[in-house]
Enzyme design. Sequence first.
Site, PDB file in Angstrom:
ATOM      1  N   ARG A 238     -90.664  31.724 -64.091  1.00  0.00           N
ATOM      2  CA  ARG A 238     -91.859  31.529 -63.271  1.00  0.00           C
ATOM      3  C   ARG A 238     -92.921  30.809 -64.094  1.00  0.00           C
ATOM      4  NH1 ARG A 238     -88.951  32.683 -59.738  1.00  0.00           N
ATOM      5  NH2 ARG A 238     -89.307  33.982 -57.890  1.00  0.00           N
ATOM      6  N   GLU A 267     -97.081  25.472 -56.926  1.00  0.00           N
ATOM      7  CA  GLU A 267     -95.958  24.771 -56.300  1.00  0.00           C
ATOM      8  C   GLU A 267     -96.266  24.531 -54.820  1.00  0.00           C
ATOM      9  OE1 GLU A 267     -92.387  27.012 -56.997  1.00  0.00           O
ATOM     10  OE2 GLU A 267     -92.492  26.793 -59.168  1.00  0.00           O
ATOM     11  N   HIS A 285     -88.236  23.640 -58.833  1.00  0.00           N
ATOM     12  CA  HIS A 285     -87.809  25.021 -58.566  1.00  0.00           C
ATOM     13  C   HIS A 285     -86.444  25.046 -57.855  1.00  0.00           C
ATOM     14  CE1 HIS A 285     -89.569  29.319 -57.980  1.00  0.00           C
ATOM     15  NE2 HIS A 285     -88.281  29.363 -58.265  1.00  0.00           N
TER      16      HIS A 285
END
Length: 319
Positions: A238, A267, A285
Amino acid sequence: MSTISILGDYEYVYVESEYYAALKKAGHDIKIHHEELKNDLEIIDEIHDAEVVVLMRERTHLNKNVLSNAPNLSLISQTGKGLNHLDQEFAEKQGIEIRTTEGVSSQSVVELTIGMMIGCARQFSVHQLYMREALWEQTPGFELKGKRLGLIGFGHIGKGVSQIANSIGMDVVAWRPRGDKANEQEDYQVRILSLEEVLSTSDVVSIHLRLLPEFRQFLNRDRLRLLKKGAILINTSRGELVDEQAIATLLENHHLLGAGIDTFTTEPLTDNPFKNSTNTILTPHIGYVTYDVLQRFADASLKNVIDWYNINDQVSPPF
């Protein structure tokens, strides 16, 4: 029968699940939304009548306002373990049960992590820039065999990475928040060291922590400065776990040889702190984004729904 609302199925995988077919056969009304829901009103419109909501990853946020406008909601089946996009406290007050699917995406994240390690060690991103400019330049990298891999966190993904790294011939060490566990060092050929020693002696450092409150900005500027010169940093966990600007500075100053980064504090990534860093592999991601994982997510989250109906219905549906 009840209404089931599935949100965030961008890849159209849920209809392929045997559990979807079973729920349909039992007569449940299943609504699947494939596009991004951009605000509370759109989400409320989709789930207002639903008894069950199924969420693909953290793509859809269910805050207090949304949950308070879903009077029939009794179950949220969430793919993965991350719940930061849910107001868990309010859900509990409303009597809404939350079920997750753990360990489904571990292998894909493990493989991405190893790929980034190899890509940074051999400077893939630098050579891609050269080739696109029609330059035949060879920048030396280094072999991973014989180098030290330091794992920050040693759960399912960290253990999977350690197994492949050991097969390559790396010296694997790890720091874990709660210290050593029985037989782990022997079973996984890894030594558990202090955080400072892992950071300062590893040629490659890979982060595998859960995003808990105590780990936000865990690798801050001071801890990142412990990284040895010429090291590689990998983050497929993360973005909020690290000081991104501090990493960017270490890359620009050539203290770090490279970095592989799949997750970011914000994001989608808009203001990119790594835009001036050459030997940096950036991905949006995608750690869990394989069709294999997405299908397992769909299966596991819908099985949660079936199990829940079998427990809570007075007459179990014919599954």
